[in-house]
Design a protein around this motif. Sequence first.
Motif, PDB file in Angstrom:
ATOM      1  N   LEU A 111       0.840  -1.186   0.000  1.00 44.70           N
ATOM      2  CA  LEU A 111       0.000   0.000   0.000  1.00 44.70           C
ATOM      3  C   LEU A 111       0.880   1.243   0.000  1.00 44.70           C
ATOM      4  N   ALA A 112       1.949   1.187  -0.804  1.00 43.36           N
ATOM      5  CA  ALA A 112       2.874   2.314  -0.855  1.00 43.36           C
ATOM      6  C   ALA A 112       2.180   3.536  -1.426  1.00 43.36           C
ATOM      7  N   LEU A 113       2.463   4.687  -0.835  1.00 46.43           N
ATOM      8  CA  LEU A 113       1.842   5.935  -1.271  1.00 46.43           C
ATOM      9  C   LEU A 113       2.719   6.582  -2.322  1.00 46.43           C
ATOM     10  N   GLY A 114       2.506   6.242  -3.560  1.00 48.14           N
ATOM     11  CA  GLY A 114       3.274   6.835  -4.636  1.00 48.14           C
ATOM     12  C   GLY A 114       2.933   8.296  -4.816  1.00 48.14           C
ATOM     13  N   ALA A 115       3.772   8.990  -5.552  1.00 48.21           N
ATOM     14  CA  ALA A 115       3.523  10.414  -5.786  1.00 48.21           C
ATOM     15  C   ALA A 115       2.242  10.596  -6.562  1.00 48.21           C
ATOM     16  N   PRO A 116       1.318  11.432  -6.081  1.00 48.28           N
ATOM     17  CA  PRO A 116       0.059  11.646  -6.789  1.00 48.28           C
ATOM     18  C   PRO A 116       0.274  12.492  -8.030  1.00 48.28           C
ATOM     19  N   THR A 117      -0.721  12.504  -8.882  1.00 48.70           N
ATOM     20  CA  THR A 117      -0.650  13.360 -10.055  1.00 48.70           C
ATOM     21  C   THR A 117      -0.742  14.817  -9.624  1.00 48.70           C
ATOM     22  N   GLU A 118      -0.417  15.728 -10.530  1.00 48.50           N
ATOM     23  CA  GLU A 118      -0.473  17.161 -10.201  1.00 48.50           C
ATOM     24  C   GLU A 118      -1.879  17.561  -9.808  1.00 48.50           C
ATOM     25  N   THR A 281      -8.911   7.530   1.215  1.00 43.04           N
ATOM     26  CA  THR A 281      -9.019   6.149   0.758  1.00 43.04           C
ATOM     27  C   THR A 281      -7.931   5.360   1.473  1.00 43.04           C
ATOM     28  N   PHE A 282      -8.255   4.156   1.884  1.00 45.23           N
ATOM     29  CA  PHE A 282      -7.304   3.374   2.680  1.00 45.23           C
ATOM     30  C   PHE A 282      -7.519   1.885   2.452  1.00 45.23           C
ATOM     31  N   GLY A 283      -6.499   1.128   2.805  1.00 50.36           N
ATOM     32  CA  GLY A 283      -6.573  -0.324   2.795  1.00 50.36           C
ATOM     33  C   GLY A 283      -5.873  -0.854   4.027  1.00 50.36           C
ATOM     34  N   VAL A 284      -6.013  -2.151   4.275  1.00 47.05           N
ATOM     35  CA  VAL A 284      -5.424  -2.789   5.447  1.00 47.05           C
ATOM     36  C   VAL A 284      -4.476  -3.884   4.975  1.00 47.05           C
ATOM     37  N   SER A 285      -3.242  -3.859   5.451  1.00 46.33           N
ATOM     38  CA  SER A 285      -2.226  -4.823   5.021  1.00 46.33           C
ATOM     39  C   SER A 285      -2.503  -6.200   5.605  1.00 46.33           C
ATOM     40  N   THR A 286      -1.695  -7.167   5.185  1.00 41.44           N
ATOM     41  CA  THR A 286      -1.871  -8.551   5.664  1.00 41.44           C
ATOM     42  C   THR A 286      -1.614  -8.672   7.159  1.00 41.44           C
ATOM     43  N   VAL A 287      -0.878  -7.715   7.733  1.00 46.02           N
ATOM     44  CA  VAL A 287      -0.627  -7.762   9.180  1.00 46.02           C
ATOM     45  C   VAL A 287      -1.565  -6.840   9.947  1.00 46.02           C
ATOM     46  N   ALA A 290      -3.527  -0.215   8.808  1.00 45.29           N
ATOM     47  CA  ALA A 290      -4.324   0.610   7.898  1.00 45.29           C
ATOM     48  C   ALA A 290      -3.460   1.740   7.360  1.00 45.29           C
ATOM     49  N   SER A 291      -3.346   1.846   6.034  1.00 45.03           N
ATOM     50  CA  SER A 291      -2.542   2.887   5.396  1.00 45.03           C
ATOM     51  C   SER A 291      -3.389   3.644   4.389  1.00 45.03           C
ATOM     52  N   VAL A 292      -3.190   4.956   4.334  1.00 43.09           N
ATOM     53  CA  VAL A 292      -4.010   5.776   3.453  1.00 43.09           C
ATOM     54  C   VAL A 292      -3.346   5.928   2.099  1.00 43.09           C
ATOM     55  N   GLU A 293      -4.162   6.112   1.079  1.00 39.78           N
ATOM     56  CA  GLU A 293      -3.702   6.315  -0.292  1.00 39.78           C
ATOM     57  C   GLU A 293      -3.846   7.778  -0.709  1.00 39.78           C
ATOM     58  N   GLU A 294      -5.013   8.355  -0.486  1.00 42.77           N
ATOM     59  CA  GLU A 294      -5.283   9.735  -0.880  1.00 42.77           C
ATOM     60  C   GLU A 294      -6.080  10.390   0.235  1.00 42.77           C
ATOM     61  N   VAL A 295      -5.816  11.671   0.499  1.00 37.88           N
ATOM     62  CA  VAL A 295      -6.418  12.358   1.641  1.00 37.88           C
ATOM     63  C   VAL A 295      -6.932  13.729   1.219  1.00 37.88           C
TER      64      VAL A 295
END
Length: 396
Positions: A111-118, A281-287, A290-295
Motif C-alpha cells: 500500500l505504498a503511497l506513490g507520488a500523486p498526479t499534479e 481512501t485506505f486499505g489494510v495490510s496482511t498484518v 491501515a494505510s491511506v492512499e489519498e487524503v
Amino acid sequence: MRYFTICDQTVDETSPEFRALLPHAYEQRLRPMCMCKEVPVAMYIARLDDQYLIKRMPLSGRDHDPACPSYEPPYELSGLGSLIGNAIRIDASGKADLKLDFPLTKRGPGLALGAPTEAAEAGIRGEPRRLSLRAMLHYLWETGELTEWRSTWAGRRGWRRVRSSLLNAASLMTARGAPLSDMLFVPEVFHPEDKDGITARRTAALKGVEATGSGSRKLMMIVAEVKEFSTARDGHRIVVRHMPFPLMIEDDAWRRLAARHETELELWRSSETFHLILAATFGVSTVGIASVEEVALMVVNENWLPFEDIHELRLLGKLSHLKRRSVKGLRFNLPRGTPIVSVTLPEQKPAPVAMFIVPAGADDRYEQALTDMIGARPEIAPWIWRVAEGEMPRLP
C-alpha cells in the motif's frame, strides 16, 4: 406548517398521526410526498439516533416552494453546479449515481503511497466530470444537510448526528455500480458498554479491504474527525476519533499533505473548538495495518459548518445566533480563485439572499465572474463583503 402524504394519508407534521406513520413508512421504504407545491415533491425518511426525520432527496431542494423548509438555494451558486449531469446524475428512483476521480482499488503487493498526479496534489480537477475526494466529502456534507444551521440547533449536533447524516446521505448514492454505503466507513461514537458490538461491526465493515496476498485489492473511503498527527518510526500516524488504531502515512505523502492543506491545518490549530474532517481512501495490510492512499481535509467550526478562512468564520458566527436557516456554500472541485456563494439565507423576505465574500486579492476576472453569477440568478438578492474595503457590511 407542512403537510405530507404518507401511506395514502395526508397529515401535518405536528399531528400524532404523522409521528405514528413514520416508523412504518421507514421500514417499508415508502417515500413521503411534500405538499408544498401543486406537484408534490418526493422525500425520504432518515433515522437519526431514535428519531425519524423527513429529508429531501438529492438535488431536489429547488423543486420545493421557497417558503418550504426543504427548499434549497440554486446549486449554480456553489461548486456543485458544474458537477450536475456530469459527475452527479440522478436516476429515476431519486438516487445519485456518482463518477469518482479517485481509485478504490490498489494494484501490487503493498500500500505504498506513490507520488500523486499534479491534479490530485491540488485536490481539484479542471475537468468537472468526476468527483475529487474533496468534492465527494463536500457532496456527502451537503446531501446530509450538514451545511444548514439554525440557532435552535445549538448543542444538538455532535459526531453521532454527523455520522448518521453522512450514512443516510450515502444510502442515496451509488458509484461504479454499487451502493456508496458499501465503500464508506464512518467510525461509531465509542461507548464502553457496547465495546464488543462496535468492534464486531467495525471488523465486518473493514473485512473487504483486508489484504490476503499479492494482486489487486479493494480500498474504502473513510470520513472521520482527526484527533492528532504524530510521528511514527517510519512515516506519520493520523489518529482519528473513535478509532482504536491510527491510519499510517509515509513521510513523502505527509509532506505533500501538509503543504496541500496548509490553510486547513493552520485554521484547525488556531482554536480548540474547531474540528478537522478527513476523507481518505485506505486499505489494510496482511498484518492489519491501515494505510491511506489519498487524503482530503476540511475544517469545520463548533457547529460542524465548513469554512475556508477567518472571514467566513466571522460571518458564520454572526449568523449562528439567528433563528432563520442559513446554508453554507461549498467549493467541490472549484479552485479558490473562483467565486462561490459563501452562505445563502433561503428564508429571507422578500427574496432569498446570497452572501458573497470577495477576498482582498480579487482581480478583474474574479469580479467579472461574480457579476455574471449574480446576474444569472435575478431572483436571489446579493449581499457582498469586499474584504479590502473594510469591515463586514450590515446583515440583511
